[in-house]
Scaffold this active site. Structure first.
Site, mmCIF file in Angstrom:
data_model
loop_
_atom_site.group_PDB
_atom_site.id
_atom_site.type_symbol
_atom_site.label_atom_id
_atom_site.label_comp_id
_atom_site.label_asym_id
_atom_site.label_seq_id
_atom_site.Cartn_x
_atom_site.Cartn_y
_atom_site.Cartn_z
ATOM 1 C CB SER A 152 56.191 54.803 18.829
ATOM 2 O OG SER A 152 56.097 55.381 20.200
ATOM 3 C CE1 TYR A 164 58.450 50.295 20.162
ATOM 4 C CE2 TYR A 164 58.176 52.538 20.952
ATOM 5 C CZ TYR A 164 57.433 51.314 20.457
ATOM 6 O OH TYR A 164 56.334 51.464 20.023
ATOM 7 C CE LYS A 168 57.523 51.613 16.656
ATOM 8 N NZ LYS A 168 57.324 50.979 15.727
HETATM 9 N N1 LIG Z 1 50.052 50.297 21.538
HETATM 10 C C1 LIG Z 1 50.453 51.473 21.501
HETATM 11 O O1 LIG Z 1 50.206 52.196 22.093
HETATM 12 C C2 LIG Z 1 51.711 51.775 20.547
HETATM 13 C C3 LIG Z 1 52.404 53.005 20.599
HETATM 14 C C4 LIG Z 1 53.173 53.546 19.670
HETATM 15 C C5 LIG Z 1 53.551 52.416 18.486
HETATM 16 N N2 LIG Z 1 53.168 51.239 18.641
HETATM 17 C C6 LIG Z 1 53.439 50.442 17.578
HETATM 18 O O2 LIG Z 1 52.588 49.744 16.994
HETATM 19 C C7 LIG Z 1 52.894 48.417 16.575
HETATM 20 C C8 LIG Z 1 51.697 47.361 16.998
HETATM 21 O O3 LIG Z 1 51.922 47.158 18.232
HETATM 22 P P1 LIG Z 1 50.735 46.952 19.233
HETATM 23 O O4 LIG Z 1 50.681 47.540 20.518
HETATM 24 O O5 LIG Z 1 49.491 46.354 18.555
HETATM 25 O O6 LIG Z 1 51.573 45.505 19.920
HETATM 26 P P2 LIG Z 1 51.241 43.872 19.696
HETATM 27 O O7 LIG Z 1 52.252 43.145 20.703
HETATM 28 O O8 LIG Z 1 49.600 43.572 20.252
HETATM 29 O O9 LIG Z 1 51.217 43.353 18.202
HETATM 30 C C9 LIG Z 1 52.291 43.202 17.446
HETATM 31 C C10 LIG Z 1 52.280 42.228 16.518
HETATM 32 O O10 LIG Z 1 53.581 42.190 15.794
HETATM 33 C C11 LIG Z 1 54.057 40.792 15.387
HETATM 34 N N3 LIG Z 1 55.276 40.623 15.197
HETATM 35 C C12 LIG Z 1 56.388 40.530 16.067
HETATM 36 N N4 LIG Z 1 57.495 40.501 15.620
HETATM 37 C C13 LIG Z 1 57.222 40.098 14.197
HETATM 38 C C14 LIG Z 1 58.149 39.870 13.171
HETATM 39 N N5 LIG Z 1 59.156 39.810 13.260
HETATM 40 N N6 LIG Z 1 57.450 39.760 12.019
HETATM 41 C C15 LIG Z 1 56.167 39.931 11.714
HETATM 42 N N7 LIG Z 1 55.137 40.302 12.864
HETATM 43 C C16 LIG Z 1 55.798 40.581 13.988
HETATM 44 C C17 LIG Z 1 53.409 40.110 16.834
HETATM 45 O O11 LIG Z 1 53.156 38.672 16.592
HETATM 46 C C18 LIG Z 1 52.102 41.026 16.998
HETATM 47 O O12 LIG Z 1 50.996 40.244 16.679
HETATM 48 C C19 LIG Z 1 54.283 48.306 16.683
HETATM 49 O O13 LIG Z 1 55.073 48.512 15.884
HETATM 50 C C20 LIG Z 1 54.527 49.179 18.148
HETATM 51 O O14 LIG Z 1 55.521 49.566 18.196
HETATM 52 C C21 LIG Z 1 52.172 50.789 19.633
#
Ligand SMILES: NC(=O)c1ccc[n+]([C@@H]2O[C@H](COP(=O)([O-])OP(=O)(O)OC[C@H]3O[C@@H](n4cnc5c(N)ncnc54)[C@H](O)[C@@H]3O)[C@@H](O)[C@H]2O)c1
Length: 310
Positions: A152, A164, A168
């Site tokens: 991120s 976080y 990251k």
């Molecule tokens: N959405 C954004 O703008 C954004 C920005 C930067 C980084 N990210 C990163 O992208 C990734 C996905 O985020 P998202 O926004 O889709 O969130 P989200 O909450 O929609 O999806 C996250 C998924 O990870 C799964 N998960 C959680 N703990 C777990 C575990 N112990 N083992 C396996 N799976 C597990 C959850 O069940 C969920 O389905 C994350 O790592 C997040 O930090 C997202």
């Protein structure tokens, strides 16, 4: 154009929702057979639900692809071995690992509990290590593999969730190090920092919170609009899929950013300016004198002191 990932086998962690879901569907659309890993936890990592992973597997199959569900948590070292081995057992090998799983436990550092710190570091950083560790064993034997870790922009520093930001940033360091260890075996490891509207970034609470801050004059209309119009997670997978192709064989140890139609790459962290003392050890007084006039010239304090709140 043919399917760019035909005959490849992939594991996508956290593939039941959000960005992981889109990546799993996209890789499958490009011909990869996919292990859809997701224990179906809440945004803060609680509970368990097999439905999210099952639904993505069903969707991939409906579209004519091959997929299998796995409900293990990436936090568990032994379970990570099962996640990775399930790919080799089902599909004969593992060509691609995408570490997406993530949770949030937001708190300022002075309010953060040990449990909140550990939970976030465990899923993001340890989870990425766990799955990469087992994937690297097989990829090294195959002398081929692609690991893509979701980081991120928070890795550069963030407010309200030091756990976080640290996790990251740790993933960036881990990515760059895996790249250096595994490159010789034809295994690349890169990271992608996405921005996408998911339950993690733009759930109803976040929307209401940002609207209130706008009404209170704490954020500008531009900032409000940028957050409310955040692009969807469907924009993230193409760069991930590209990094997984044979064509990307020589791209290793890099950090990309993906937001809507914009894909960019971070610069290499390099030292810029230096001061030298030819003889002896620096005295603090000397540094008080010399640093502001030399290497600290132009540096910006991201959070200068503010008057105490009444
Ligand atoms: N959405 C954004 O703008 C954004 C920005 C930067 C980084 N990210 C990163 O992208 C990734 C996905 O985020 P998202 O926004 O889709 O969130 P989200 O909450 O929609 O999806 C996250 C998924 O990870 C799964 N998960 C959680 N703990 C777990 C575990 N112990 N083992 C396996 N799976 C597990 C959850 O069940 C969920 O389905 C994350 O790592 C997040 O930090 C997202």
């Amino acid at each position: 154009m043919g399917k760019k990932l035909a005959n490849k086998a992939a594991v996508v962690t956290g593939a039941g929702r959000g960005i992981g879901r889109e990546i799993a569907l996209f890789l499958a659309g490009e011909g990869a057979r996919v292990v859809v890993n997701d224990p179906g936890v809440t945004r803060d990592g609680a509970g368990q639900d097999s439905k999210p992973a099952d639904e993505i597997v069903a969707e991939i199959k409906k579209r004519g692809g091959e997929a299998v569900a796995n409900y293990d948590s990436v936090v568990d070292f032994a379970a990570a071995e099962r996640i990775i081995n399930s790919c080799a057992e089902k599909f004969g090998r593992i060509d691609i690992l995408v570490n997406v799983a993530g949770i949030l436990r937001d708190r300022m550092i002075f309010n953060m509990s040990e449990e909140e710190w550990d939970a976030v570091l465990d899923v993001h950083l340890k989870g990425t290590f766990n799955c990469s560790r087992y994937a690297c064993i097989l990829m090294r034997k195959q002398r081929a593999g692609r690991i893509i870790n979701i980081t991120s922009d928070a890795w550069r520093g963030t407010v309200g969730h030091v756990n976080y930001g640290a996790a990251k940033a740790g993933i960036v360091g881990l990515t760059r190090s895996i790249a250096r260890e595994m490159g010789r075996y034809n295994v690349t490891c890169n990271a992608v920092a996405p921005v996408a509207a998911t339950r993690m970034t733009l759930d109803e609470d976040v929307k209401q919170g940002i609207k209130k801050r706008y009404e209170a004059g704490l954020v500008s209309k531009e900032q409000l609009d940028a957050i409310l119009n955040m692009p969807g997670p469907e924009y993230v997978p193409p760069i991930v899929a590209y990094l997984a192709t044979d064509e990307a064989w020589n791209i290793n140890g890099q950090v990309f950013h993906a937001e809507g139609g914009r894909i960019s790459v971070y610069s290499e962290p390099v030292e810029t300016k230096a001061v030298y003392k030819k003889e002896g050890i620096w005295k603090v007084d000397e540094l008080i004198d010399i640093i502001p006039q030399t290497i600290a010239q132009g540096l910006v304090n991201p959070a200068p002191p503010q008057p105490a709140e009444k």
